[in-house]
Design an enzyme around this catalytic site. Structure first.
Site, PDB file in Angstrom:
ATOM      1  N   ASP A 206      15.994  22.642  63.208  1.00 18.37           N
ATOM      2  CA  ASP A 206      16.356  21.300  64.086  1.00 18.37           C
ATOM      3  C   ASP A 206      15.227  21.115  64.983  1.00 18.37           C
ATOM      4  O   ASP A 206      14.696  20.116  64.851  1.00 18.37           O
ATOM      5  CB  ASP A 206      17.738  20.831  64.393  1.00 18.37           C
ATOM      6  CG  ASP A 206      18.953  20.036  63.123  1.00 18.37           C
ATOM      7  OD1 ASP A 206      18.020  19.650  62.884  1.00 18.37           O
ATOM      8  OD2 ASP A 206      19.783  20.149  63.182  1.00 18.37           O
ATOM      9  N   LEU A 207      15.204  21.852  66.357  1.00 14.33           N
ATOM     10  CA  LEU A 207      14.666  22.413  66.938  1.00 14.33           C
ATOM     11  C   LEU A 207      13.422  22.608  66.397  1.00 14.33           C
ATOM     12  O   LEU A 207      12.372  21.707  67.093  1.00 14.33           O
ATOM     13  CB  LEU A 207      15.317  23.637  67.812  1.00 14.33           C
ATOM     14  CG  LEU A 207      16.763  23.189  68.114  1.00 14.33           C
ATOM     15  CD1 LEU A 207      17.083  24.867  69.412  1.00 14.33           C
ATOM     16  CD2 LEU A 207      17.222  22.470  69.178  1.00 14.33           C
TER      17      LEU A 207
END
Length: 430
Positions: A172-173
């Site tokens: 996600d990051l």
């Protein structure tokens, strides 16, 4: 909201307006990253707020610390996306704004009116940045991508029989930052050519690209021996954690020959390891040999650390160039936040005053300090008036019909001076 004062090096994106329709981690992180660099990011919230507004961890008031951490410095408007009129308002906002506007970042293709093709018909130079789970448009989240891409089978204690997911949503990051990079690349292309485009980033592709870039996939194709779990040993070099006599624990890494020599000197093991090297007929100056014999070397070092206190071990390592850090809990880390130049105090409704990170990007010595995250619908009237030219009567009708809502059910404008400043900035950037 993003500062509209005199230009600063830490806000190079001042003058760019981005509409964000998103939830959870990747796309909100993308928007916040750009907002912290000066972009005006307008977050679209459904009536009542997006589902991630209540995600744990929570403050005592029930306000999400998670949501507040990922949406600092944005503006938020509350619109009924289930209605055709609400979606039309959002589409109007996306395609408006002159040179500074026409940019949207989303994590859903649910609404046809907000899809790239529909927006491009209204504005040919629109930039549409889309996050998907998989490249074919199927859904996925970080934790399912983790499961599908091999890393949990290499994570955790060596003896663990089951896969271990990483608590940090790394994909996600990384995807959020890829979205920001893709958006900036598309905006640069538009600046040079006048052309818009769609940018697509698939969460699974981000994980696969990383596995490929770090050699995991090539190794799996070319080697007949699958890589095994290594616990806290670092693959291919020497590094692992060590416990001290008083219950402390450190992570120690010796990447280079200089690091290795310093570590042996600090622990008094130079002669012992030299004799071991001669006995085994190997050169521990070679990184690969240190890794192959990591357990034997690790046991020798563990004996030294196990007879010293944490303070004694830290003192010995501090005099070297060895890479090391003491393990800390979040509670211990929180006590040190006032000392960090990254952190600034922010007062968030529902949470109160606390230390929060600004942008980790330092521009010519300047960094952006943290700002509060918006309430649901905090800027609804303000944005629709300034960006779409809606009158007070127009806004009242939309409220009565349930198409829009303001924070707390009423308008929360900035003071007249702030509004005038924003209108001047809007005209300047259009």
């Amino acid at each position: 909201m993003t500062d509209t004062s005199a230009p600063r090096r830490s806000r190079p994106l001042r003058g760019m307006r981005i509409v964000e329709i998103s939830t959870y981690v990747a796309t909100p992180l993308s928007g916040m990253t750009l907002a912290q660099l000066g972009a005006d990011v307008i977050r679209i919230e459904p009536i009542g707020g997006a589902p991630d507004r209540t995600r744990w961890p929570l403050a005592e008031s029930g306000t999400s610390l998670y949501w507040s951490g990922l949406n600092k410095g944005k503006r938020a408007i509350e619109i009924d996306l289930s209605s055709e009129q609400g979606r039309r308002l959002v589409a109007d906002l996306i395609v408006s704004g002159g040179r500074r506007g026409g940019i949207v970042v989303v994590n859903s293709e649910r609404y046809p009116e907000l899809a790239f093709e529909a927006l491009r018909e209204r504005r040919p130079d629109v930039i549409h940045v889309l996050l998907t789970g998989r490249r074919n448009g199927e859904t996925a989240v970080d934790y399912t991508v983790q499961a599908a891409t091999g890393f949990p089978l290499l994570t955790g204690p060596e003896e663990a029989p089951q896969p271990v997911n990483n608590v940090v949503p790394a994909w996600d990051l990384a995807a959020g930052l890829y979205l920001a990079v893709g958006l900036l690349a598309a905006e640069r292309h538009r600046l040079l050519t006048g052309e818009g485009q769609q940018v697509r980033v698939a969460l699974e592709d981000v994980a696969l690209a990383t596995a490929g870039s770090l050699g995991y996939l090539a190794e799996a194709q070319l080697s007949g021996t699958p890589r095994e779990r290594g616990g806290n040993y670092i693959y291919g070099t020497f590094g692992r954690d060590f416990a001290t006599a008083d219950g402390g624990r450190l992570m120690v890494v010796a990447l280079t020959t200089r690091h290795w020599r310093d570590l042996l000197a600090a622990t008094g093991l130079t002669d012992v390891v030299s004799a071991l090297s001669a006995a085994l007929g190997v050169d521990f100056g070679e990184e690969s040999e240190r890794y192959r014999h990591r357990k034997l070397l690790g046991d020798l070092l563990a004996g030294w650390f196990g007879t010293r206190t944490l303070a004694e071990a830290e003192s010995a390592l501090r005099a070297t160039r060895v890479l090391w850090a003491t393990y800390r809990s979040f509670t211990e880390l929180a006590a040190l936040l006032p000392e960090s130049p990254l952190m600034g105090k922010v007062t968030q409704p529902g949470i109160g005053e606390h230390w929060a990170p600004g942008s980790p990007v330092v521009m010519d010595g300047e960094q952006t300090l943290p700002e509060a995250s918006p309430l649901v619908g905090e800027h609804t009237g303000e944005v629709l008036r300034a960006e779409l030219g809606l009158s007070a009567s127009d806004l009242a009708t939309l409220r009565e019909n349930g198409v829009i809502r303001d924070a707390g059910g009423h308008q929360r404008d900035r003071d007249p001076g702030d509004r005038a400043e924003h209108h001047e900035e809007t005209n300047e950037r259009s």
